[in-house]
Design an enzyme around this catalytic site. Structure first.
Site, PDB file in Angstrom:
ATOM      1  N   LYS A  52       0.839  -1.212   0.000  1.00 31.79           N
ATOM      2  CA  LYS A  52       0.000   0.000   0.000  1.00 31.79           C
ATOM      3  C   LYS A  52       0.871   1.258   0.000  1.00 31.79           C
ATOM      4  O   LYS A  52       0.617   2.200  -0.747  1.00 31.79           O
ATOM      5  CB  LYS A  52      -0.939  -0.020   1.222  1.00 31.79           C
ATOM      6  CG  LYS A  52      -2.063  -1.053   1.098  1.00 31.79           C
ATOM      7  CD  LYS A  52      -2.817  -1.292   2.408  1.00 31.79           C
ATOM      8  CE  LYS A  52      -3.810  -2.454   2.252  1.00 31.79           C
ATOM      9  NZ  LYS A  52      -4.518  -2.791   3.495  1.00 31.79           N
ATOM     10  N   GLN A  96      -4.523  -1.747   9.803  1.00 33.07           N
ATOM     11  CA  GLN A  96      -4.435  -3.074   9.188  1.00 33.07           C
ATOM     12  C   GLN A  96      -4.944  -4.138  10.156  1.00 33.07           C
ATOM     13  O   GLN A  96      -4.563  -4.168  11.328  1.00 33.07           O
ATOM     14  CB  GLN A  96      -2.984  -3.370   8.770  1.00 33.07           C
ATOM     15  CG  GLN A  96      -2.815  -4.633   7.958  1.00 33.07           C
ATOM     16  CD  GLN A  96      -3.465  -4.572   6.571  1.00 33.07           C
ATOM     17  OE1 GLN A  96      -3.626  -3.506   5.989  1.00 33.07           O
ATOM     18  NE2 GLN A  96      -3.843  -5.720   6.042  1.00 33.07           N
ATOM     19  N   ASP A 119     -11.053   2.479   4.264  1.00 32.34           N
ATOM     20  CA  ASP A 119     -11.305   1.029   4.197  1.00 32.34           C
ATOM     21  C   ASP A 119     -12.803   0.737   4.106  1.00 32.34           C
ATOM     22  O   ASP A 119     -13.201  -0.390   3.786  1.00 32.34           O
ATOM     23  CB  ASP A 119     -10.766   0.341   5.463  1.00 32.34           C
ATOM     24  CG  ASP A 119      -9.468  -0.410   5.209  1.00 32.34           C
ATOM     25  OD1 ASP A 119      -9.238  -0.819   4.054  1.00 32.34           O
ATOM     26  OD2 ASP A 119      -8.707  -0.596   6.163  1.00 32.34           O
TER      27      ASP A 119
HETATM   28  N1  GUN Z   1      -6.837  -7.182   6.445  1.00 31.00           N
HETATM   29  C1  GUN Z   1      -7.177  -7.919   5.365  1.00 31.00           C
HETATM   30  N2  GUN Z   1      -7.717  -7.126   4.411  1.00 31.00           N
HETATM   31  C2  GUN Z   1      -7.714  -5.872   4.914  1.00 31.00           C
HETATM   32  C3  GUN Z   1      -8.142  -4.621   4.391  1.00 31.00           C
HETATM   33  O1  GUN Z   1      -8.667  -4.488   3.283  1.00 31.00           O
HETATM   34  N3  GUN Z   1      -7.943  -3.554   5.215  1.00 31.00           N
HETATM   35  C4  GUN Z   1      -7.416  -3.659   6.445  1.00 31.00           C
HETATM   36  N4  GUN Z   1      -7.297  -2.546   7.175  1.00 31.00           N
HETATM   37  N5  GUN Z   1      -7.000  -4.809   6.956  1.00 31.00           N
HETATM   38  C5  GUN Z   1      -7.161  -5.908   6.182  1.00 31.00           C
END
Ligand code: GUN
Length: 294
Positions: A52, A96, A119
Site C-alpha cells: 500500500k 491493518q 477502508d
Molecule cells: N486485512 C485484510 N484485508 C484488509 C483490508 O482491506 N484492510 C485492512 N485494514 N486490513 C485488512
C-alpha cells in the site's frame, strides 16, 4: 475461458490515478495523504501494508506508516486513531487487520472518523453502502465490482453465490451484487461454514465469488459450465518451491475449475492488485472531499 487480469487492470487504473494527482498538484491542490497503522509483525499484514505504501509513492500520494508492537494497549491504539482523526493533513487512514486478541477491532473501527475511513469498515459507511448512498466502499468488493465492469460481465438477473460472510468481503460483496446497479442487479445467495448444501447452490450459480479463506475449496464438480469465478482467497500455504517458503493459494482449485469457466481470476494477479488500487481510489476521493456525507 478468459482470464481476468487484475494486475493489468490495476496497472491501468494506477496510471489514471497518477495522472489525476499530477493535475491536482499542478493546480496547487493538496497532495492526498494516506496513513496506515500496523500492529505487530504478521507476515501477510507486513506485505500488504508495504504494498500500500509503495503504491502511494507510485501514484504521487503522501503516505505515513505508524507501527506498534503486538503489546500495544487498546487505549494507546485508540489515542493514535484519534490523533489521525484530528490531523488535518491526513485525508484517510487504515488500521491493518487482524489486531492482537486483547484489542477490540470493532472499537478501533468505530473510533475512526467515517469521513477518513478509506477502508469503508465504519458502520456509517457499511450502512450507507447497503442502502446505496455515497460512501467509502471497502476495497476488495469495490475492486471486484470494477473487474466485472471492465470485463463487461453481465450480472443483471444472474444468480451470484458468495462463499463467505466476513464483514470485510462476503457481506459487502453480497450487498453490492444485489444493488440496483450495473454491475449488480443479481440474485444473491450467501454461503458460509454452516450452509448445508453448498455444492448444490454453487452448481446453480452463474457467478461464484469465493471468499472463505479455505485453500482450493471450490472444485470443478461444484461449478456450472460457463460460470464466472472470482477467487478472493489469499492463504499462505507452505511450499518448498518458492523463495519465500510459501505459496499464495486461492479458494479455487484453479487448474480443474478454469476450463469450465467463461471468466476466472487467478491467484495471484486477480483480485489482490484490485484491492490495493481501490484503496488508492478511496484515498483520492478522501483527498478531494468528493464523498458528500450529508
Ligand atoms: N486485512 C485484510 N484485508 C484488509 C483490508 O482491506 N484492510 C485492512 N485494514 N486490513 C485488512
Amino acid at each position: 475461458m478468459e482470464l481476468i487480469d487484475g494486475k493489468a487492470v490495476a496497472a491501468q487504473i494506477k496510471l489514471e490515478l497518477a495522472e489525476e494527482v499530477k493535475k491536482i498538484k499542478a493546480a496547487g491542490g493538496k497532495t492526498p495523504h494516506l496513513a496506515a497503522i500496523l500492529v505487530g509483525h504478521d507476515g501477510g499484514s507486513e506485505t500488504y501494508v508495504a504494498s500500500k505504501v509503495k503504491t502511494c509513492e507510485e501514484i504521487g500520494f503522501k503516505s505515513s506508516l505508524i507501527r506498534f508492537e503486538d503489546s500495544v494497549t487498546e487505549a494507546a491504539l485508540l489515542q493514535q486513531v484519534i490523533a489521525l482523526n484530528n490531523d488535518t493533513d491526513v485525508d484517510g487512514f487504515i488500521v491493518q487487520l487482524p489486531l492482537p486478541k486483547h484489542i477490540s477491532e470493532q472499537k478501533v473501527i468505530e473510533t475512526i472518523d467515517y469521513r477518513k475511513d478509506v477502508d469503508g469498515f465504519h458502520p456509517i459507511n457499511v450502512g450507507r453502502m447497503s442502502i446505496g448512498l455515497p460512501c467509502f466502499v471497502s476495497a476488495t468488493p469495490a475492486g471486484i465490482v470494477e473487474l466485472l465492469r471492465r470485463y463487461q460481465i453481465d450480472t443483471q438477473g444472474k444468480h451470484c453465490v458468495v462463499l463467505g460472510r466476513s464483514n470485510i468481503v462476503g457481506k459487502p460483496m453480497a450487498s453490492l451484487m444485489m444493488q440496483k446497479s450495473n454491475p449488480g442487479d443479481s440474485t444473491v445467495t450467501v454461503c458460509h461454514s454452516r450452509t448445508k448444501n453448498i455444492k448444490d447452490l454453487c452448481l446453480q450459480a452463474d457467478i461464484i465469488i469465493a471468499a472463505l479463506g479455505s485453500p482450493e475449496f471450490l472444485t470443478a464438480d461444484m461449478v456450472k459450465p460457463g460460470a464466472v469465478v472470482i477467487d478472493v482467497g489469499t492463504t499462505r500455504v507452505p511450499s518448498d518451491k518458492t523463495k519465500s517458503g510459501f505459496k499464495l493459494t486461492g479458494d479455487v482449485k484453479f487448474e480443474e475449475v478454469a476450463p469450465k469457466c467463461s471468466f476466472i481470476t487467478p491467484v495471484p494477479g486477480g483480485v489482490g492488485p484490485m484491492t490495493i488500487i481501490s484503496l488508492m481510489k478511496n484515498t483520492l476521493l478522501a483527498g478531494k472531499k468528493a464523498i458528500h456525507f450529508a
